[in-house]
Design a protein around this motif. Sequence first.
Motif: not given
Length: 167
Positions: A133-140, A147-154
């Motif tokens: 699911t998208i939910a599974e892929l969204a949380h890494n 962490n780098a992807i989360a920081g950039r997208s946030c």
Amino acid sequence: MKLSDGVEQAIHCMLMLSGLQADGAMPAAAMAEYHGVSTSYLLKHLQALAGAGLLTSVPGPRGGYRLGRSADKISLLDVVLAIEGTGPAFRCTEIRQRGPEPLASKFFAKPCAVTAAMLRAERAYRDELRKVTIAELAHNPGTELGNAIAGRSCAFLEQHERRPAAG
């Protein structure tokens, strides 16, 4: 099997949209900017996702796109089928019936071994995509890349997310 670039773009847009507030929306132009892709090409895919009910289009100056249902209810297969269509990837054209002195039609009542194998492989492929699911892929969390992807997208979401005006 080769999937179009639109599949990758669509999945990454879905991941981005999964980070929005419940009443938030993201303009197509902002998603295209974030991913470094053509807005007009991306719009075609966003419209296909909306047509499949995976996205909702929000009109107006505070509009854009948001998920059409919960990220845990959207599989990778849903996204692939919305972009690529629901037909099978392999299409048998009955090549075995061509050429000089073809066999009698009674031999073609059932699919040949090639078609049967290709359809089995596609079922397995679709079954695997259906499980993610998208939910599974969204949380890494917990990885340097995650962490780098989360920081950039946030940071990008904070700057570009559109929300209704306060009442």
